[in-house]
Design a protein around this motif. Structure first.
Motif, PDB file in Angstrom:
ATOM      1  N   UNK A   1       0.944  -1.205   0.078  1.00 16.79           N
ATOM      2  CA  UNK A   1       0.007   0.168  -0.010  1.00 16.79           C
ATOM      3  C   UNK A   1       0.814   1.359   0.051  1.00 16.79           C
ATOM      4  N   UNK A   2       1.987   1.299   0.778  1.00 13.80           N
ATOM      5  CA  UNK A   2       2.869   2.524   0.822  1.00 13.80           C
ATOM      6  C   UNK A   2       3.377   2.748  -0.399  1.00 13.80           C
ATOM      7  N   UNK A   3       3.897   1.449  -1.075  1.00 15.03           N
ATOM      8  CA  UNK A   3       4.265   1.549  -2.649  1.00 15.03           C
ATOM      9  C   UNK A   3       3.521   1.696  -3.558  1.00 15.03           C
ATOM     10  N   UNK A   4       2.078   1.909  -3.459  1.00 12.79           N
ATOM     11  CA  UNK A   4       1.126   1.945  -4.419  1.00 12.79           C
ATOM     12  C   UNK A   4       1.298   2.891  -5.385  1.00 12.79           C
ATOM     13  N   UNK A   5       1.109   2.698  -6.722  1.00 10.80           N
ATOM     14  CA  UNK A   5       1.464   3.613  -7.872  1.00 10.80           C
ATOM     15  C   UNK A   5       0.123   4.447  -7.846  1.00 10.80           C
ATOM     16  N   UNK A   6       0.216   5.623  -8.514  1.00  8.61           N
ATOM     17  CA  UNK A   6      -0.918   6.381  -8.962  1.00  8.61           C
ATOM     18  C   UNK A   6      -1.244   7.420  -8.019  1.00  8.61           C
ATOM     19  N   UNK A   7      -0.282   7.556  -6.632  1.00  9.44           N
ATOM     20  CA  UNK A   7      -0.480   8.483  -5.706  1.00  9.44           C
ATOM     21  C   UNK A   7       0.205   9.774  -6.195  1.00  9.44           C
ATOM     22  N   UNK A   8      -0.468  10.866  -5.265  1.00 12.39           N
ATOM     23  CA  UNK A   8       0.207  12.140  -5.598  1.00 12.39           C
ATOM     24  C   UNK A   8       1.526  12.397  -4.896  1.00 12.39           C
ATOM     25  N   UNK A   9       2.252  13.370  -5.460  1.00 18.13           N
ATOM     26  CA  UNK A   9       3.663  13.598  -5.038  1.00 18.13           C
ATOM     27  C   UNK A   9       3.578  13.774  -3.454  1.00 18.13           C
ATOM     28  N   UNK A  10       2.929  14.354  -3.089  1.00 15.31           N
ATOM     29  CA  UNK A  10       2.908  14.543  -1.352  1.00 15.31           C
ATOM     30  C   UNK A  10       2.545  13.464  -0.541  1.00 15.31           C
ATOM     31  N   UNK A  11       1.828  12.481  -1.244  1.00 16.38           N
ATOM     32  CA  UNK A  11       1.592  11.042  -0.634  1.00 16.38           C
ATOM     33  C   UNK A  11       2.567  10.197  -0.734  1.00 16.38           C
ATOM     34  N   UNK A  12       3.551  10.217  -1.735  1.00 15.16           N
ATOM     35  CA  UNK A  12       4.600   9.215  -1.816  1.00 15.16           C
ATOM     36  C   UNK A  12       5.681   9.185  -0.535  1.00 15.16           C
TER      37      UNK A  12
ATOM     38  N   UNK B   1       9.083   9.062   1.362  1.00 16.29           N
ATOM     39  CA  UNK B   1      10.416   9.734   1.107  1.00 16.29           C
ATOM     40  C   UNK B   1      11.516   8.895   0.813  1.00 16.29           C
ATOM     41  N   UNK B   2      12.603   9.102   0.456  1.00 17.22           N
ATOM     42  CA  UNK B   2      13.765   8.337  -0.095  1.00 17.22           C
ATOM     43  C   UNK B   2      14.202   7.462   0.827  1.00 17.22           C
ATOM     44  N   UNK B   3      14.385   7.955   2.100  1.00 15.79           N
ATOM     45  CA  UNK B   3      14.851   7.019   3.536  1.00 15.79           C
ATOM     46  C   UNK B   3      13.727   6.293   3.712  1.00 15.79           C
ATOM     47  N   UNK B   4      12.316   6.473   3.709  1.00 14.65           N
ATOM     48  CA  UNK B   4      11.276   5.713   3.910  1.00 14.65           C
ATOM     49  C   UNK B   4      11.088   4.425   3.133  1.00 14.65           C
ATOM     50  N   UNK B   5      11.292   4.810   1.652  1.00 13.13           N
ATOM     51  CA  UNK B   5      11.704   3.557   0.730  1.00 13.13           C
ATOM     52  C   UNK B   5      12.531   2.758   0.972  1.00 13.13           C
TER      53      UNK B   5
ATOM     54  N   UNK C   1      11.543   0.572   3.743  1.00 13.11           N
ATOM     55  CA  UNK C   1      10.474  -0.551   3.476  1.00 13.11           C
ATOM     56  C   UNK C   1      11.096  -1.658   2.670  1.00 13.11           C
ATOM     57  N   UNK C   2      12.108  -1.177   1.807  1.00 12.31           N
ATOM     58  CA  UNK C   2      12.519  -2.087   1.103  1.00 12.31           C
ATOM     59  C   UNK C   2      13.554  -3.195   1.774  1.00 12.31           C
ATOM     60  N   UNK C   3      14.208  -2.815   2.915  1.00 12.22           N
ATOM     61  CA  UNK C   3      14.839  -3.645   3.808  1.00 12.22           C
ATOM     62  C   UNK C   3      13.848  -4.717   4.601  1.00 12.22           C
ATOM     63  N   UNK C   4      12.962  -4.043   5.005  1.00 14.28           N
ATOM     64  CA  UNK C   4      11.977  -4.744   5.793  1.00 14.28           C
ATOM     65  C   UNK C   4      11.380  -5.724   4.979  1.00 14.28           C
ATOM     66  N   UNK C   5      10.996  -5.303   3.834  1.00 13.26           N
ATOM     67  CA  UNK C   5      10.253  -6.316   2.722  1.00 13.26           C
ATOM     68  C   UNK C   5      10.920  -7.503   2.556  1.00 13.26           C
ATOM     69  N   UNK C   6      12.422  -7.439   2.401  1.00  8.76           N
ATOM     70  CA  UNK C   6      13.326  -8.421   2.121  1.00  8.76           C
ATOM     71  C   UNK C   6      13.347  -9.269   3.431  1.00  8.76           C
ATOM     72  N   UNK C   7      13.575  -8.861   4.567  1.00 10.19           N
ATOM     73  CA  UNK C   7      13.250  -9.562   5.640  1.00 10.19           C
ATOM     74  C   UNK C   7      12.155 -10.645   5.937  1.00 10.19           C
TER      75      UNK C   7
END
Length: 601
Positions: free
Chosen positions: A306-317, A319-323, A326-332
């Protein structure tokens, strides 16, 4: 009403007596279709009859859908309420009554029944799904059916009636088209009322870490409303810190294959519950349950998706650090799912496939839910005056392409003795001569003169076999080339009346050339003195001086020199005029040839 009560006891299908019963009860103005006030009257009668039947079934203690059912010696008699619904459904399907009447009766029936009877009523609805889903009935009753199903879902328990709720949702998914917006959560609103309650204070004699217990179940607050995480950075930090504690615990206490096989997941699926018990005393056992771990880890993947869902506005995306987090947690999380027995890799592959398909639905909702159904493309007629695209032929044009194709199909065509045959001019021009006959009544668009290939071949035949007809092409066009004997008398006179302009021009050029020649000869003839009479020789005698019988006086030396110079000048002038005429003839010939070719083209 009594008429309908008697009709319920009649044997045979509803088609044999349903319309006749309506005509006897209502006496409509039209024999096959009721008016608006007549439909309302019939609906009131049927709703009242249905209420009486339900009341009788409740008083007798029987199930509503089984009331009045009996078995005779010969055949079984259908219960009265399904019989009534079948009659009304047939009348609605054949458009004898208003199409939404059957849906209204079903809604009333579910409201008057208990949840135990509603299961039988809904089974009847599922059995008639194909008929209820027809366009003439669906358009009239889709909102009533949606309201009926939603009322049933509100009355059902989400924990104890999971199967029945699933049946209703599956029915709605099949009953409504994919592009139906009423079944789509357009705004993406989460069900925040689905709270997970757990213990806040540590009980006595607990054998596990109570702080871990609170940390573990606090994740459900974030899973319940993922939108709150992206809006508040502090909540995201709290969520990640709690999630790391849980993942570290799962990694520190891996499950063995024996523990995974000890839990029979197939038997567990039969008694599956959407809620797990949150007692702190059960925490140690739940951590050893592979399905429990998978449930929590899949929730994490859904949140990340949901947090990576496409089609969101720029303000809802994010941040780079948050991405990166998310990537590291998803891999685990994926690694833990892969190592959780049984069949961890296969389970992870299925979850990834489901989440990938979910992205397509997200895009579809963000685009405004466009309809999936596509109408067949109709070939639009070419408008008058529109530019048509010329076809492309393999060998350059249609004739050569056909010839190439025929050569493959007829390998002996070149050796056929009848292959080369030049028709006679009269035979070739017969179709065009018939077109020119007004009595034949052939329309102009079907004349052979519109066929360019036919005209081009005819001109070639005429140039070889009929030069007289070929000469008429410049003045009269292709119709003038047709031999006169083939034309009717009225058409023949048209092409014989006027003299040829080309003949006039030829005579005019001939006359002009003769006059110029006479003038040149007069200049070239020397001035001779004739003995005795002193007269000048005439034009004919000067043109042929050797044939004259008159004896000329012998000229002097100066006169001879002058005569020779005049003669040379006359010859040069005559030669220049002849060259000019030759060039003029060549130019005229080229011009005529160009005119002929343009007319044919």
């Amino acid at each position: 009403m009594e008429i309908f009560k008697q009709a319920l006891l009649k044997p045979g299908p509803p088609e044999s007596f349903a319309l006749q019963v309506v005509q006897e009860a209502i006496k409509p103005q039209k024999q096959t279709k009721l008016a608006q006030d007549e439909n309302q009257l019939l609906e009131n009668i049927l709703r009242k009859l249905l209420q009486e039947l339900v009341s009788c079934a409740v008083q007798s203690g029987e199930k509503i859908m089984h009331y009045g059912q009996s078995i005779d010696d010969e055949e079984a008699i259908q219960s009265q309420i399904p019989r009534l619904l079948d009659i009304v459904l047939y009348l609605c399907e054949k458009e004898h009554v208003e199409g939404g009447m059957i849906f209204q009766l079903l809604e009333d029936l579910t409201e008057m029944s208990t949840m135990r009877n509603c299961k039988d009523i809904f089974a009847y609805i599922e059995s008639k799904q194909d008929i209820l889903g027809k366009q003439e009935l669906f358009a009239r009753g889709k909102l009533v059916m949606l309201r009926t199903c939603n009322q049933l879902l509100r009355r059902l328990s989400k924990a104890n009636d999971v199967v029945f709720c699933g049946r209703i949702l599956m029915f709605l998914a099949h009953f409504f088209p994919l592009s139906e917006r009423s079944a789509v959560n357009i705004k993406g609103v989460f069900n925040t009322s689905n709270e997970t309650k757990y213990e806040k204070d540590a009980p006595e004699g607990i054998s596990i870490d109570f702080n871990f217990y609170k940390t573990f179940w606090s994740l459900q607050e974030h899973f319940c409303n993922p939108a709150s995480i992206s809006l508040a950075p502090t909540k995201w930090q709290k969520f990640t810190s709690n999630l790391m504690v849980v993942l570290n615990t799962f990694e520190a206490q891996p499950l063995s294959d024996e523990e995974g096989n000890a839990n029979n997941l197939e038997e567990e699926a039969a008694t599956f519950s959407i809620k797990y018990l949150t007692s702190s005393k059960l925490m140690g056992l739940e951590l050893k349950d592979p399905s429990f771990r998978r449930h929590i880890l899949v929730q994490c993947l859904i949140l990340f998706d949901y947090l990576k869902a496409p089609g969101k506005n720029d303000k809802d995306l994010p941040s780079d650090s948050m991405k990166e987090e998310i990537k590291s947690c998803e891999e685990r999380v994926k690694k833990l799912l892969e190592t959780t027995p049984p069949k961890g890799k296969e389970f992870l592959h299925n979850i990834e496939h489901i989440l990938e398909r979910e992205k397509n639905w997200v895009w579809w909702k963000r685009d405004g839910c466009p309809p999936f159904e596509r109408q067949p493309i109709e070939k639009k007629a070419v408008q008058d005056g529109a530019k048509k695209r010329r076809p492309r032929w393999r060998m350059g044009n249609k004739e050569l392409s056909q010839l190439w194709k025929w050569a493959d199909q007829n390998p002996n065509a070149l050796t056929d003795p009848q292959r080369v045959r030049t028709p006679a001019v009269s035979e070739y021009w017969k179709p065009l001569a018939e077109d020119m006959d007004s009595s034949a009544g052939i329309e102009a668009e079907y004349h052979h003169k519109n066929n360019r290939v036919y005209c081009w071949k005819g001109l070639r035949f005429a140039a070889r076999q009929d030069l007289d007809g070929f000469s008429r092409f410049t003045e009269y066009g292709i119709e003038g080339v047709v031999p006169m004997e083939l034309l009717p008398s009225d058409v023949r006179s048209k092409y014989q009346a006027k003299p040829s302009d080309r003949s006039k021009r030829a005579k005019k050029e001939e006359t002009k050339g003769a006059a110029q020649q006479a003038e040149e000869n007069q200049i070239a003839t020397p001035a001779s003195e004739i003995d005795g009479e002193g007269t000048r020789v005439d034009l004919e005698a000067s043109a042929a001086p050797m044939d004259t019988d008159v004896t000329a006086t012998t000229p002097t030396a100066d006169e001879n020199q002058k005569q020779s110079s005049d003669t040379d000048a006359g010859q040069e002038a005559g030669q220049s005029e002849a060259d000019a005429e030759a060039e003029a003839g060549m130019i005229d010939g080229e011009t005529d040839a160009e005119v002929d070719l343009d007319a044919v083209g």
